[in-house]
Design an enzyme around this catalytic site. Structure first.
Site, PDB file in Angstrom:
ATOM      1  CB  VAL A   1      -0.990   0.035   1.187  1.00 30.65           C
ATOM      2  CG1 VAL A   1      -2.005  -1.084   1.085  1.00 30.65           C
ATOM      3  CG2 VAL A   1      -0.257   0.017   2.519  1.00 30.65           C
TER       4      VAL A   1
ATOM      5  CB  SER B   1      -6.202   2.160  16.653  1.00 32.14           C
ATOM      6  OG  SER B   1      -5.880   1.709  17.961  1.00 32.14           O
TER       7      SER B   1
ATOM      8  CE1 TYR C   1      -1.237   0.922  14.892  1.00 30.99           C
ATOM      9  CE2 TYR C   1      -1.971   1.672  17.057  1.00 30.99           C
ATOM     10  CZ  TYR C   1      -2.185   0.933  15.909  1.00 30.99           C
ATOM     11  OH  TYR C   1      -3.350   0.208  15.763  1.00 30.99           O
TER      12      TYR C   1
ATOM     13  CB  ALA D   1       1.149  10.364  15.216  1.00 24.19           C
ATOM     14  CB  SER D   2      -0.024   6.478  11.759  1.00 22.87           C
ATOM     15  OG  SER D   2      -0.300   5.296  12.503  1.00 22.87           O
ATOM     16  CE  LYS D   3      -3.786   2.069  12.669  1.00 21.49           C
ATOM     17  NZ  LYS D   3      -4.573   1.428  11.596  1.00 21.49           N
TER      18      LYS D   3
ATOM     19  CB  ILE E   1      -8.564  -7.116  18.099  1.00 20.93           C
ATOM     20  CG1 ILE E   1      -9.507  -5.901  18.145  1.00 20.93           C
ATOM     21  CG2 ILE E   1      -9.201  -8.270  17.329  1.00 20.93           C
ATOM     22  CD1 ILE E   1     -10.820  -6.132  18.848  1.00 20.93           C
TER      23      ILE E   1
END
Length: 246
Positions: free
Chosen positions: A59, A137, A151, A153-155, A184
């Protein structure tokens, strides 16, 4: 209710974990389902297990995202549902984090979402129909975890992207929403060990970890015709994890 028969659904990061759970549920709901991932051997095996199609995809490659979407449309005639799910979560504490660590997480999680959603929307706009579901998230938008500032910050970035994109396409029969999972039970989570997993179970109000299918059911709802009046929204699926004050 929530019958996806005849719909064409594409799930990135669909060869394991949450993505596999989403693919399983959408397939059960009747959608023609295509999964993507970077591991071709695993991808073909999971495709056979779930009776779905597999297309290799990185991606972070914008041209590849467009080509995959074009291939799907060439083969099936349309693309109705995109579940943008591909993501990584390597742990790096801030004091030791490098630019390369930061960029890798953002390239996959945030830039990858942009590339794939943009490619899908170009098709959905012509159809005057589409459902985009982003796997974000609770981390970043609501909670934080030590070692995961990149992570988080990206979410959180995915959700800012989602809301503005939803506005741009709201009048064209296209909805863009996000699922916000808590903890999860996936293959990646087992690496944290039994003590961690047991602690999470004890602190989660439902005293259990969620399954990938739990996220799949939520994605299925957002991908359905019944959810046609919902766009730019998020649904938290966390067993009550964010509810306690202490």
């Amino acid at each position: 209710m929530f019958n996806l028969a005849g719909k064409i659904a594409f799930i990135s990061g669909g060869t394991k974990g949450i993505g596999k759970g989403i693919a399983k549920v959408l397939k059960q709901a009747g959608a023609v389902t295509i999964i993507a991932g970077t591991d071709e051997v695993r991808g073909e095996a999971i495709a056979k297990e779930l009776a779905v199609d597999f297309i290799p995809l990185d991606v972070t490659d914008q041209a590849a995202c467009k080509n995959v979407v074009d291939k799907i449309v060439e083969k099936y005639g349309r693309l109705d549902i995109l579940c943008s799910n591909a993501g990584i979560f390597p742990q790096h504490y801030l004091k030791d984090m490098t630019v390369e660590d930061w960029d890798l997480v953002h390239s996959v999680n945030l830039k990858g979402t942009f590339f794939l959603v943009q490619a899908a929307l170009n098709i959905m706009e012509k159809q005057r129909y589409g459902r985009v579901v982003i796997t974000s998230s609770i981390t970043g938008e609501i909670t934080g975890i030590s070692g995961y500032s990149h992570y988080g910050a990206s979410k959180a970035g995915q959700l800012g992207f989602m809301r503005s994109a939803a506005l741009e396409y709201a009048g064209q029969g296209i909805t863009i929403n996000a699922v916000m999972p808590g903890i999860i039970m996936t293959e990646g989570l087992t690496a944290f060990g039994d003590e961690f997993l047991n602690d999470i179970k004890e602190t989660t109000p439902m005293r259990a970890l969620g399954t990938p299918e739990d996220i799949g059911y939520t994605a299925c709802f957002l991908a359905s015709d019944e959810a046609k009046y919902i766009t730019g929204q998020t649904i938290v699926v966390d067993g009550g994890q964010i509810l306690p004050e202490v």
